[in-house]
Every structure is written in structure tokens, then in C-alpha cells.
Design an enzyme around this catalytic site. Sequence first.
Site, PDB file in Angstrom:
ATOM      1  N   ASP A  11     -10.156  -8.884  -6.358  1.00 65.14           N
ATOM      2  CA  ASP A  11      -9.885  -8.467  -7.736  1.00 65.14           C
ATOM      3  C   ASP A  11      -9.530  -9.753  -8.466  1.00 65.14           C
ATOM      4  O   ASP A  11      -8.496 -10.364  -8.193  1.00 65.14           O
ATOM      5  CB  ASP A  11      -8.706  -7.483  -7.728  1.00 65.14           C
ATOM      6  CG  ASP A  11      -8.219  -7.120  -9.121  1.00 65.14           C
ATOM      7  OD1 ASP A  11      -8.675  -7.729 -10.109  1.00 65.14           O
ATOM      8  OD2 ASP A  11      -7.357  -6.224  -9.220  1.00 65.14           O
ATOM      9  N   ASP A  52     -11.664  -2.354 -10.413  1.00 68.65           N
ATOM     10  CA  ASP A  52     -11.478  -3.736 -10.867  1.00 68.65           C
ATOM     11  C   ASP A  52     -11.797  -4.755  -9.772  1.00 68.65           C
ATOM     12  O   ASP A  52     -11.428  -5.918  -9.878  1.00 68.65           O
ATOM     13  CB  ASP A  52     -10.047  -3.937 -11.393  1.00 68.65           C
ATOM     14  CG  ASP A  52      -8.986  -3.604 -10.357  1.00 68.65           C
ATOM     15  OD1 ASP A  52      -9.346  -3.245  -9.220  1.00 68.65           O
ATOM     16  OD2 ASP A  52      -7.788  -3.698 -10.697  1.00 68.65           O
ATOM     17  N   TYR A  90      -7.056  -8.567 -17.355  1.00 72.93           N
ATOM     18  CA  TYR A  90      -5.771  -8.259 -16.758  1.00 72.93           C
ATOM     19  C   TYR A  90      -5.689  -8.727 -15.306  1.00 72.93           C
ATOM     20  O   TYR A  90      -6.555  -8.408 -14.498  1.00 72.93           O
ATOM     21  CB  TYR A  90      -5.442  -6.758 -16.854  1.00 72.93           C
ATOM     22  CG  TYR A  90      -3.970  -6.588 -16.636  1.00 72.93           C
ATOM     23  CD1 TYR A  90      -3.065  -7.033 -17.607  1.00 72.93           C
ATOM     24  CD2 TYR A  90      -3.483  -6.103 -15.454  1.00 72.93           C
ATOM     25  CE1 TYR A  90      -1.710  -6.972 -17.395  1.00 72.93           C
ATOM     26  CE2 TYR A  90      -2.120  -6.036 -15.226  1.00 72.93           C
ATOM     27  CZ  TYR A  90      -1.246  -6.470 -16.201  1.00 72.93           C
ATOM     28  OH  TYR A  90       0.099  -6.415 -15.981  1.00 72.93           O
ATOM     29  N   GLN A  94      -5.997 -12.524  -9.793  1.00 77.37           N
ATOM     30  CA  GLN A  94      -4.960 -11.791  -9.048  1.00 77.37           C
ATOM     31  C   GLN A  94      -5.020 -11.989  -7.525  1.00 77.37           C
ATOM     32  O   GLN A  94      -4.000 -12.192  -6.883  1.00 77.37           O
ATOM     33  CB  GLN A  94      -5.097 -10.293  -9.387  1.00 77.37           C
ATOM     34  CG  GLN A  94      -4.384  -9.322  -8.482  1.00 77.37           C
ATOM     35  CD  GLN A  94      -4.461  -7.879  -9.010  1.00 77.37           C
ATOM     36  OE1 GLN A  94      -4.091  -7.609 -10.145  1.00 77.37           O
ATOM     37  NE2 GLN A  94      -4.927  -6.963  -8.187  1.00 77.37           N
ATOM     38  N   GLY A 103     -11.007 -23.449   4.472  1.00 72.99           N
ATOM     39  CA  GLY A 103     -11.889 -23.161   5.602  1.00 72.99           C
ATOM     40  C   GLY A 103     -12.176 -21.700   5.855  1.00 72.99           C
ATOM     41  O   GLY A 103     -13.174 -21.355   6.474  1.00 72.99           O
ATOM     42  N   ASP A 131     -11.423   1.518  -4.432  1.00 73.94           N
ATOM     43  CA  ASP A 131     -10.416   0.919  -5.311  1.00 73.94           C
ATOM     44  C   ASP A 131      -9.220   1.864  -5.416  1.00 73.94           C
ATOM     45  O   ASP A 131      -9.364   3.077  -5.308  1.00 73.94           O
ATOM     46  CB  ASP A 131     -10.997   0.658  -6.706  1.00 73.94           C
ATOM     47  CG  ASP A 131     -10.012  -0.123  -7.579  1.00 73.94           C
ATOM     48  OD1 ASP A 131      -9.303  -0.995  -7.035  1.00 73.94           O
ATOM     49  OD2 ASP A 131      -9.953   0.133  -8.809  1.00 73.94           O
ATOM     50  N   TYR A 228       5.587  -5.759   4.403  1.00 72.35           N
ATOM     51  CA  TYR A 228       4.668  -4.700   4.012  1.00 72.35           C
ATOM     52  C   TYR A 228       3.687  -5.162   2.940  1.00 72.35           C
ATOM     53  O   TYR A 228       4.076  -5.515   1.840  1.00 72.35           O
ATOM     54  CB  TYR A 228       5.403  -3.442   3.518  1.00 72.35           C
ATOM     55  CG  TYR A 228       4.410  -2.335   3.342  1.00 72.35           C
ATOM     56  CD1 TYR A 228       3.927  -1.660   4.448  1.00 72.35           C
ATOM     57  CD2 TYR A 228       3.891  -2.026   2.098  1.00 72.35           C
ATOM     58  CE1 TYR A 228       2.966  -0.684   4.325  1.00 72.35           C
ATOM     59  CE2 TYR A 228       2.928  -1.049   1.959  1.00 72.35           C
ATOM     60  CZ  TYR A 228       2.473  -0.389   3.076  1.00 72.35           C
ATOM     61  OH  TYR A 228       1.514   0.566   2.955  1.00 72.35           O
ATOM     62  N   LYS A 231      -1.402  -2.487   0.576  1.00 67.19           N
ATOM     63  CA  LYS A 231      -2.445  -2.178  -0.400  1.00 67.19           C
ATOM     64  C   LYS A 231      -3.390  -3.346  -0.582  1.00 67.19           C
ATOM     65  O   LYS A 231      -2.976  -4.436  -0.941  1.00 67.19           O
ATOM     66  CB  LYS A 231      -1.837  -1.819  -1.769  1.00 67.19           C
ATOM     67  CG  LYS A 231      -0.803  -0.743  -1.738  1.00 67.19           C
ATOM     68  CD  LYS A 231      -1.335   0.555  -1.113  1.00 67.19           C
ATOM     69  CE  LYS A 231      -0.239   1.587  -1.088  1.00 67.19           C
ATOM     70  NZ  LYS A 231       1.026   1.017  -0.581  1.00 67.19           N
ATOM     71  N   GLN A 241     -27.920   5.275  12.274  1.00 72.48           N
ATOM     72  CA  GLN A 241     -29.158   5.789  12.911  1.00 72.48           C
ATOM     73  C   GLN A 241     -29.411   5.193  14.289  1.00 72.48           C
ATOM     74  O   GLN A 241     -28.840   4.186  14.670  1.00 72.48           O
ATOM     75  CB  GLN A 241     -30.389   5.536  12.006  1.00 72.48           C
ATOM     76  CG  GLN A 241     -30.339   6.163  10.646  1.00 72.48           C
ATOM     77  CD  GLN A 241     -30.356   7.658  10.589  1.00 72.48           C
ATOM     78  OE1 GLN A 241     -29.866   8.227   9.643  1.00 72.48           O
ATOM     79  NE2 GLN A 241     -30.890   8.329  11.588  1.00 72.48           N
ATOM     80  N   ASP A 286      -4.621   5.616 -13.681  1.00 73.66           N
ATOM     81  CA  ASP A 286      -5.252   4.503 -12.944  1.00 73.66           C
ATOM     82  C   ASP A 286      -5.990   4.993 -11.686  1.00 73.66           C
ATOM     83  O   ASP A 286      -6.026   4.307 -10.654  1.00 73.66           O
ATOM     84  CB  ASP A 286      -4.226   3.432 -12.545  1.00 73.66           C
ATOM     85  CG  ASP A 286      -3.804   2.570 -13.725  1.00 73.66           C
ATOM     86  OD1 ASP A 286      -4.242   2.859 -14.862  1.00 73.66           O
ATOM     87  OD2 ASP A 286      -3.037   1.619 -13.515  1.00 73.66           O
ATOM     88  N   TYR A 347       5.670  -2.002  -5.441  1.00 76.28           N
ATOM     89  CA  TYR A 347       6.863  -2.623  -6.007  1.00 76.28           C
ATOM     90  C   TYR A 347       7.809  -1.512  -6.444  1.00 76.28           C
ATOM     91  O   TYR A 347       7.391  -0.414  -6.757  1.00 76.28           O
ATOM     92  CB  TYR A 347       6.562  -3.587  -7.158  1.00 76.28           C
ATOM     93  CG  TYR A 347       5.576  -3.123  -8.184  1.00 76.28           C
ATOM     94  CD1 TYR A 347       6.002  -2.456  -9.327  1.00 76.28           C
ATOM     95  CD2 TYR A 347       4.213  -3.378  -8.043  1.00 76.28           C
ATOM     96  CE1 TYR A 347       5.092  -2.057 -10.301  1.00 76.28           C
ATOM     97  CE2 TYR A 347       3.295  -2.982  -9.004  1.00 76.28           C
ATOM     98  CZ  TYR A 347       3.748  -2.319 -10.128  1.00 76.28           C
ATOM     99  OH  TYR A 347       2.850  -1.931 -11.088  1.00 76.28           O
TER     100      TYR A 347
HETATM  101  P1  13P Z   1     -32.216   8.909  14.536  1.00 74.15           P
HETATM  102  O1  13P Z   1     -31.917   9.370  15.933  1.00 74.15           O
HETATM  103  O2  13P Z   1     -33.608   8.447  14.371  1.00 74.15           O
HETATM  104  O3  13P Z   1     -31.225   7.957  14.025  1.00 74.15           O
HETATM  105  O4  13P Z   1     -32.146  10.156  13.513  1.00 74.15           O
HETATM  106  C1  13P Z   1     -31.492  11.304  13.713  1.00 74.15           C
HETATM  107  C2  13P Z   1     -31.777  12.172  12.536  1.00 74.15           C
HETATM  108  O5  13P Z   1     -32.748  12.873  12.481  1.00 74.15           O
HETATM  109  C3  13P Z   1     -30.793  12.086  11.429  1.00 74.15           C
HETATM  110  O6  13P Z   1     -30.700  13.237  10.684  1.00 74.15           O
HETATM  111  P1  13P Z   2      -5.373  -2.777  -8.274  1.00 72.91           P
HETATM  112  O1  13P Z   2      -4.773  -2.906  -6.885  1.00 72.91           O
HETATM  113  O2  13P Z   2      -6.698  -2.109  -8.246  1.00 72.91           O
HETATM  114  O3  13P Z   2      -5.367  -4.078  -9.003  1.00 72.91           O
HETATM  115  O4  13P Z   2      -4.433  -1.761  -9.080  1.00 72.91           O
HETATM  116  C1  13P Z   2      -3.098  -2.057  -9.247  1.00 72.91           C
HETATM  117  C2  13P Z   2      -2.346  -1.079 -10.068  1.00 72.91           C
HETATM  118  O5  13P Z   2      -1.197  -1.324 -10.345  1.00 72.91           O
HETATM  119  C3  13P Z   2      -2.958   0.179 -10.524  1.00 72.91           C
HETATM  120  O6  13P Z   2      -2.062   0.963 -11.264  1.00 72.91           O
HETATM  121 MG    MG Z   3      -8.420  -2.848  -7.425  1.00 79.51          MG
HETATM  122 MG    MG Z   4      -6.208  -5.027 -10.484  1.00 77.60          MG
END
Ligand code: 13P
Ligand code: 13P
Ligand code: MG
Ligand code: MG
Length: 380
Positions: A11, A52, A90, A94, A103, A131, A228, A231, A241, A286, A347
Site C-alpha cells: 500500500d 488501496d 493518503y 505507507q 537485498g 484488502d 503483534y 494486519k 487442476q 472502510d 491501534y
Molecule cells: P482435471 O483433473 O483435469 O484438473 O479436471 C477436473 C475437472 O473436471 C474440474 O472440474
Molecule cells: P489499509 O490497511 O488498507 O491501509 O487500511 C487501514 C485502515 O485504517 C482502514 O480503515
Molecule cells: Mg489496504
Molecule cells: Mg491504506
Amino acid sequence: MKITFSVIKADIGGYVGHSATHPEVVEKVKEVVKGEKEKGNLIDCGILTCGDDIAIVMTHTHGVDSELVHGIAWKAFEEGTKVAKKLKLYGAGQDLLSEAFSGNVKGLGPGVAEMEFEERPSEPVIVFFADKTSPSAWNLPLYEMFADPMNTAGLVIDPKMHDGFTFEVLDVYTGKAVKLSTPAELYDLLALIGSVSKYVVKNVYRNFDGEIAATASTQRLSLIAGQYVGKDDPVMIVRSQSGFPAVGEILEPFARPWIVEGWMRGSHNGPLMPTSFKDARPSRFDGPPRVIAAGYQVAEGKLIGPTDLFDDPAFDRARQKASEMANILRRQGIFEPHRLPAEEMEYTSLPKVLQKLEGRFYDTETHSPGKELIEKEDMD
Ligand code: 13P
Ligand code: 13P
Ligand code: MG
Ligand code: MG
């Protein structure tokens, strides 16, 4: 051919608030990643958005944890952040928790799901992206996809699936993981992953030959273990398949919405609503939390797709149901169990409130302020 399928997400700024991404930011991220593909560093690439958050989908031959590939994602998110900052979006930047790339993006903020496999004669892969929730949101559907024969007929019918699957489960608090083989250890698995604030499924392997079947973005949780950090709007890659669950078996758990942690301020329980790409814009309180499913066929590492798998009227009932569940929970307002218990909130003002009230708490056995008031009145 052995290829690596990498999804790295972050995000880097919400438009508006935390509800969606801005097209100019997404365009910039895409431009940087495409440039790297043109240089020959990637076989293919694509961009997904959910709420987001932006996910970069990449195929290559550099293996998991490649400095080159992680560096590409980091650079793309940095360039995108510059645009987000210019637009004063916003929480711009973040999820880029560090000033510099060192790395590997793990622990620096972005979420990562990657797997390496020998491409099969036909290789269907589904990327789930959510999300307003956390990686533990995948615990229930992964159990149903890979261990519940009432969901996945293939566990009974397909000889390659009949030996079951092994789940690698991470303890978010200690950073330690354990592998549990189903069906033999199914009840042990459920004893752990039912505790969604403590345990998350990291990987799933096929018992028949040890092939990787699914992987979720949990790294940030393990690296900041002890504290913790539940989130982190998650991504997950699932192979499908011929020896893995069929596309329809993988999608089926989402037809019956369940309740996940996240939603408003990362501090509420709410239903996970499966939506089309275009409807992955959580606005009500949200939320409610959203999930999209992007289907790809991988051909010599090329990404054929995505198809928008929840853009199907068969999921309309699930969306309707999720809205009804949202109404029921919203009635609770700030009260648990809609609001999360204090220790799982992203929080909270509780420590400050408790500090302010310190000294005003009294022992009800030995002290009664009501009695004091009456005695004082008598003296007057
Ligand atoms: P496969 O065994 O080919 O993955 O497919 C099974 C099937 O028919 C899914 O609905
Ligand atoms: P995000 O983790 O998607 O940024 O949302 C944070 C938030 O405070 C939603 O109310
Ligand atoms: Mg988000
Ligand atoms: Mg966000």
C-alpha cells in the site's frame, strides 16, 4: 521449465483515504516493472489492485527470494510513492518501512508470496488478493480447498490428491512454523488455524510428491514476531487442476462468506466479500473486507490472463450475504465482537485511557465513594 511465480504487494498511498489506488500511481508502478521485463530481467509481469493495495505479479527464473526481483518491486513501489506523494494521497509510502533496500523486501513492509515449480503441460494459477484483512483470512479457505472433501471432490476422486496435503503453519508470535499432514493430522491442524490471531497458513504441499500447491504472504508477520503485527492485506498463490483442486473447488469457499479480522482501522471483524476487480473498492466503514481472484494460465513463463474469476453472477449471493452480515455486525458499533479485543486492535487508545483513570479505580470490597458522598451530605 522451472519458473518462479512471485507476487509482491504494498500500500503506497490510498485514493481517497484507504479506499482505492490512483491510476497515475498504478501506471508508474507498471511502467517500472515493464521496463525490467524489456531489459530481460523478467519473463512476464502484471499489476493487480485491491482497495488501496497494489500487487506486482512476476514470472522469472531467478528463484524465490531473488535480490534482483525483490529489487525491481522495491524500485517500482518507490517510484510509485513519489507520484503518490505529489498527489498527497493518503498514507503515501505507507508500506515502505525502510529508507533503503537491502537485498530482500521481507521485513521492509511489502508482502510477498512466491513459489518455484516445474511448469506442467498446462499450468493454471490463481492469485488471490485481499484488502482490509490479514493473512489469517486464508486459513479457512485453504482448509476447505485442500483438506475438506465436502468442498473439494478431487480429494476423493483424483489419485494425485487422494494422499492429502501438508500445511505449513506459522505462529505469528514466536515466528516458528510447524508442518501438519492431512487427513491424518487434520484435527491438530484445525486446533491451530482456528486461532486466527495466532496461527497463519504459510504454504501447502501435495503429499503425493511434495509439490508446492499454495503459498501466502506471511513474511512480515514472522519477521516482526513477538510483537503483534497481524494486519497486512494479503496475497496468495494457488496452483490448480490435474493433481491440484479444480478452479471451481478453489473458488468454492468464497461462495459462503465468513468473518475475518481487519475492516475499519484494522480493528474490527467483518465478512470477506468476493468481488470483481472493478468492485474491489472498500468504502462502507472502510470495507467490508474485499477479495479478488485473478486466474492465469502460465505458458513458458508467460502470464496468459488474468481473468476476473469473481466477476460471475454465481457470486452475487455471496456479495448479498456479506452485506447482510455487515449490517448485523455494524449494529454492534464499538462493542465486541464487532470491534476486536484490545490486544488484537491495530491501534488503540486504551492504554492512554487507563493511564488517565489510574488512581480513580478503587476496591469495591473495602471502599465505596457513594457512601462517602452520603456521609458528607449528613455533615453539611
Ligand atoms: P482435471 O483433473 O483435469 O484438473 O479436471 C477436473 C475437472 O473436471 C474440474 O472440474
Ligand atoms: P489499509 O490497511 O488498507 O491501509 O487500511 C487501514 C485502515 O485504517 C482502514 O480503515
Ligand atoms: Mg489496504
Ligand atoms: Mg491504506
